[in-house]
Design a protein around this motif. Sequence first.
Motif, PDB file in Angstrom:
ATOM      1  N   GLU A   3     -56.042  -6.701  20.899  1.00 30.94           N
ATOM      2  CA  GLU A   3     -55.987  -7.687  21.836  1.00 30.94           C
ATOM      3  C   GLU A   3     -54.899  -7.214  22.712  1.00 30.94           C
ATOM      4  O   GLU A   3     -53.846  -6.513  22.194  1.00 30.94           O
ATOM      5  N   PRO A   4     -54.677  -7.780  23.982  1.00 27.18           N
ATOM      6  CA  PRO A   4     -53.613  -7.557  24.925  1.00 27.18           C
ATOM      7  C   PRO A   4     -52.260  -7.951  24.376  1.00 27.18           C
ATOM      8  O   PRO A   4     -52.259  -9.011  23.524  1.00 27.18           O
ATOM      9  N   GLY A   5     -51.149  -7.403  24.247  1.00 26.59           N
ATOM     10  CA  GLY A   5     -49.984  -7.433  23.650  1.00 26.59           C
ATOM     11  C   GLY A   5     -49.951  -6.966  22.088  1.00 26.59           C
ATOM     12  O   GLY A   5     -48.821  -7.240  21.650  1.00 26.59           O
ATOM     13  N   ARG A   6     -50.997  -6.895  21.395  1.00 24.99           N
ATOM     14  CA  ARG A   6     -50.858  -6.750  20.248  1.00 24.99           C
ATOM     15  C   ARG A   6     -50.509  -5.486  19.724  1.00 24.99           C
ATOM     16  O   ARG A   6     -49.562  -5.145  18.932  1.00 24.99           O
ATOM     17  N   GLU A   7     -50.510  -4.290  20.687  1.00 26.41           N
ATOM     18  CA  GLU A   7     -50.030  -2.901  20.507  1.00 26.41           C
ATOM     19  C   GLU A   7     -48.482  -3.090  20.420  1.00 26.41           C
ATOM     20  O   GLU A   7     -47.728  -2.262  19.703  1.00 26.41           O
ATOM     21  N   ALA A   8     -48.022  -3.918  21.471  1.00 20.42           N
ATOM     22  CA  ALA A   8     -46.367  -3.729  21.638  1.00 20.42           C
ATOM     23  C   ALA A   8     -45.929  -4.591  20.534  1.00 20.42           C
ATOM     24  O   ALA A   8     -44.720  -4.267  19.937  1.00 20.42           O
ATOM     25  N   ARG A   9     -46.655  -5.814  19.995  1.00 14.63           N
ATOM     26  CA  ARG A   9     -45.913  -6.412  18.824  1.00 14.63           C
ATOM     27  C   ARG A   9     -46.056  -5.630  17.505  1.00 14.63           C
ATOM     28  O   ARG A   9     -45.222  -5.493  16.635  1.00 14.63           O
ATOM     29  N   ARG A  10     -47.003  -4.657  17.372  1.00 20.78           N
ATOM     30  CA  ARG A  10     -47.420  -3.745  16.347  1.00 20.78           C
ATOM     31  C   ARG A  10     -46.172  -2.632  16.454  1.00 20.78           C
ATOM     32  O   ARG A  10     -45.639  -2.283  15.346  1.00 20.78           O
ATOM     33  N   GLU A  11     -45.770  -2.174  17.447  1.00 15.87           N
ATOM     34  CA  GLU A  11     -44.800  -1.343  17.622  1.00 15.87           C
ATOM     35  C   GLU A  11     -43.230  -1.851  17.255  1.00 15.87           C
ATOM     36  O   GLU A  11     -42.467  -1.334  16.377  1.00 15.87           O
ATOM     37  N   VAL A  13     -43.168  -4.478  15.100  1.00 18.12           N
ATOM     38  CA  VAL A  13     -43.241  -4.895  13.784  1.00 18.12           C
ATOM     39  C   VAL A  13     -42.945  -3.604  12.851  1.00 18.12           C
ATOM     40  O   VAL A  13     -42.172  -3.483  11.752  1.00 18.12           O
ATOM     41  N   GLY A  14     -43.357  -2.274  13.380  1.00 21.93           N
ATOM     42  CA  GLY A  14     -43.356  -1.293  12.872  1.00 21.93           C
ATOM     43  C   GLY A  14     -41.731  -0.819  12.890  1.00 21.93           C
ATOM     44  O   GLY A  14     -41.302  -0.140  11.703  1.00 21.93           O
ATOM     45  N   GLN A  15     -41.167  -0.926  13.900  1.00 18.05           N
ATOM     46  CA  GLN A  15     -39.423  -0.558  13.991  1.00 18.05           C
ATOM     47  C   GLN A  15     -38.837  -1.553  12.975  1.00 18.05           C
ATOM     48  O   GLN A  15     -37.962  -0.993  12.464  1.00 18.05           O
ATOM     49  N   LEU A  16     -39.085  -2.873  12.960  1.00 18.75           N
ATOM     50  CA  LEU A  16     -38.402  -3.555  12.098  1.00 18.75           C
ATOM     51  C   LEU A  16     -38.798  -3.391  10.531  1.00 18.75           C
ATOM     52  O   LEU A  16     -37.870  -3.109   9.710  1.00 18.75           O
ATOM     53  N   GLY A  17     -39.910  -3.060  10.227  1.00 21.83           N
ATOM     54  CA  GLY A  17     -40.418  -2.274   8.994  1.00 21.83           C
ATOM     55  C   GLY A  17     -39.520  -1.360   8.392  1.00 21.83           C
ATOM     56  O   GLY A  17     -38.926  -0.965   7.458  1.00 21.83           O
ATOM     57  N   THR A  18     -39.409  -0.319   9.244  1.00 25.82           N
ATOM     58  CA  THR A  18     -38.595   1.020   8.987  1.00 25.82           C
ATOM     59  C   THR A  18     -37.248   0.509   8.913  1.00 25.82           C
ATOM     60  O   THR A  18     -36.514   1.226   7.868  1.00 25.82           O
ATOM     61  N   ALA A  19     -36.678  -0.146   9.667  1.00 30.19           N
ATOM     62  CA  ALA A  19     -35.320  -0.497   9.468  1.00 30.19           C
ATOM     63  C   ALA A  19     -34.811  -1.287   8.055  1.00 30.19           C
ATOM     64  O   ALA A  19     -34.029  -1.176   7.370  1.00 30.19           O
ATOM     65  N   LEU A  20     -35.725  -2.047   7.941  1.00 31.62           N
ATOM     66  CA  LEU A  20     -35.792  -2.828   6.456  1.00 31.62           C
ATOM     67  C   LEU A  20     -36.090  -1.839   5.362  1.00 31.62           C
ATOM     68  O   LEU A  20     -35.510  -1.999   4.197  1.00 31.62           O
ATOM     69  N   ARG A  21     -36.895  -1.005   5.559  1.00 26.23           N
ATOM     70  CA  ARG A  21     -37.054   0.053   4.411  1.00 26.23           C
ATOM     71  C   ARG A  21     -35.827   0.735   4.189  1.00 26.23           C
ATOM     72  O   ARG A  21     -35.440   1.216   3.019  1.00 26.23           O
ATOM     73  N   GLU A  22     -35.257   1.237   5.248  1.00 27.90           N
ATOM     74  CA  GLU A  22     -33.715   1.852   5.190  1.00 27.90           C
ATOM     75  C   GLU A  22     -32.835   0.936   4.333  1.00 27.90           C
ATOM     76  O   GLU A  22     -32.128   1.374   3.789  1.00 27.90           O
ATOM     77  N   LEU A  23     -32.867  -0.391   4.874  1.00 33.44           N
ATOM     78  CA  LEU A  23     -31.780  -1.279   3.922  1.00 33.44           C
ATOM     79  C   LEU A  23     -32.288  -1.394   2.609  1.00 33.44           C
ATOM     80  O   LEU A  23     -31.388  -1.420   1.826  1.00 33.44           O
ATOM     81  N   VAL A  24     -33.501  -1.579   2.185  1.00 33.13           N
ATOM     82  CA  VAL A  24     -33.804  -1.381   0.899  1.00 33.13           C
ATOM     83  C   VAL A  24     -33.649  -0.347   0.049  1.00 33.13           C
ATOM     84  O   VAL A  24     -32.979  -0.487  -0.920  1.00 33.13           O
ATOM     85  N   ASP A  60     -52.067 -17.278   6.167  1.00 31.56           N
ATOM     86  CA  ASP A  60     -52.516 -16.982   7.748  1.00 31.56           C
ATOM     87  C   ASP A  60     -52.580 -15.471   7.851  1.00 31.56           C
ATOM     88  O   ASP A  60     -51.899 -14.965   7.184  1.00 31.56           O
ATOM     89  N   VAL A  61     -53.401 -15.022   8.730  1.00 27.44           N
ATOM     90  CA  VAL A  61     -53.449 -13.886   8.978  1.00 27.44           C
ATOM     91  C   VAL A  61     -52.504 -13.268  10.033  1.00 27.44           C
ATOM     92  O   VAL A  61     -52.427 -14.006  10.973  1.00 27.44           O
ATOM     93  N   ALA A  62     -51.758 -12.257   9.898  1.00 28.21           N
ATOM     94  CA  ALA A  62     -50.931 -11.790  10.842  1.00 28.21           C
ATOM     95  C   ALA A  62     -51.774 -11.412  12.247  1.00 28.21           C
ATOM     96  O   ALA A  62     -52.642 -11.073  12.208  1.00 28.21           O
ATOM     97  N   SER A  63     -50.992 -11.928  13.097  1.00 25.43           N
ATOM     98  CA  SER A  63     -51.473 -11.537  14.372  1.00 25.43           C
ATOM     99  C   SER A  63     -51.609  -9.886  14.924  1.00 25.43           C
ATOM    100  O   SER A  63     -52.725  -9.516  15.738  1.00 25.43           O
ATOM    101  N   GLY A  79     -48.219  -1.035   4.498  1.00 26.03           N
ATOM    102  CA  GLY A  79     -48.074  -1.582   5.793  1.00 26.03           C
ATOM    103  C   GLY A  79     -46.702  -1.173   6.580  1.00 26.03           C
ATOM    104  O   GLY A  79     -45.799  -1.326   5.950  1.00 26.03           O
ATOM    105  N   PRO A  80     -46.816  -0.762   7.687  1.00 26.04           N
ATOM    106  CA  PRO A  80     -45.585  -0.659   8.720  1.00 26.04           C
ATOM    107  C   PRO A  80     -44.601  -1.516   8.788  1.00 26.04           C
ATOM    108  O   PRO A  80     -43.394  -1.334   8.680  1.00 26.04           O
ATOM    109  N   GLY A  81     -45.075  -2.964   8.747  1.00 22.88           N
ATOM    110  CA  GLY A  81     -43.942  -4.064   8.727  1.00 22.88           C
ATOM    111  C   GLY A  81     -43.560  -4.378   7.309  1.00 22.88           C
ATOM    112  O   GLY A  81     -42.723  -5.366   7.291  1.00 22.88           O
TER     113      GLY A  81
END
Length: 224
Positions: A3-11, A13-24, A60-63, A79-81
């Motif tokens: 959907e429009p805007g979904r790819e930007a949000r996925r990007e 979400v993936g960046q946050l997931g990567t940062a959080l994995r570094e934190l973990v 709820d299913v994630a957007s 999951g990237p996020g």
Amino acid sequence: MAEPGREARREAVGQLGTALRELVDAAVRTEVPLDDLAGVAVAARELAARLRADARDLHDVASVDDPEIGERWYSPVYGPGNPVAPPLVATDSPDGTARGRVTLGKAHEGPPGLVHGGVVATLLDHVLARAVRAAGRGGLTATLTVTYRRPVPLGVPLVVTAAVAGTDGRRTTAGARLAAEADPGRVLAEADGLFVALRPDRAAEVFAPTGRAIGAWTARGGDG
């Protein structure tokens, strides 16, 4: 198609997931002084409060997800996020095969220096299910039999492969193996799985709390 805007949000979400994995990873390896631990805990709670400002309910299913094809951006396996997910990168083919590559660190440790057996089973289960879905077969895991051949080390690139073995109505069987990428002929663990697709009426009942049509785990037309 996303959907429009979904790819930007996925990007994002993936960046946050990567940062959080570094934190973990930092959190499970740190030996900093007590005062530093306390300060980081305060900062982590403040960040959690910011993220909870607009949160989904439990079912709820994630957007960023696409449940019709089984694409889950917060999957605990790939999951990237998801900050607890192993960084598994997987591919599949319509011939009913799948392959994943992953290197596991301290967050997934069992015995010292070794991958936790439950994590090994999770990786095998996911790649098995991916092979089944790639072959056009829906299904939830009904049985999973894991054989641990050798200890699985941390910090070593691993390869997990799977292939569909047979089908019978809504039932699909598949096999998988895990090995070090540098020594693919030496099996570290293997698994056999049975996957059973839900009938559409049963799927509607099971996934009713999501309020969404869920197709990836459902029997396809003609499956019986």
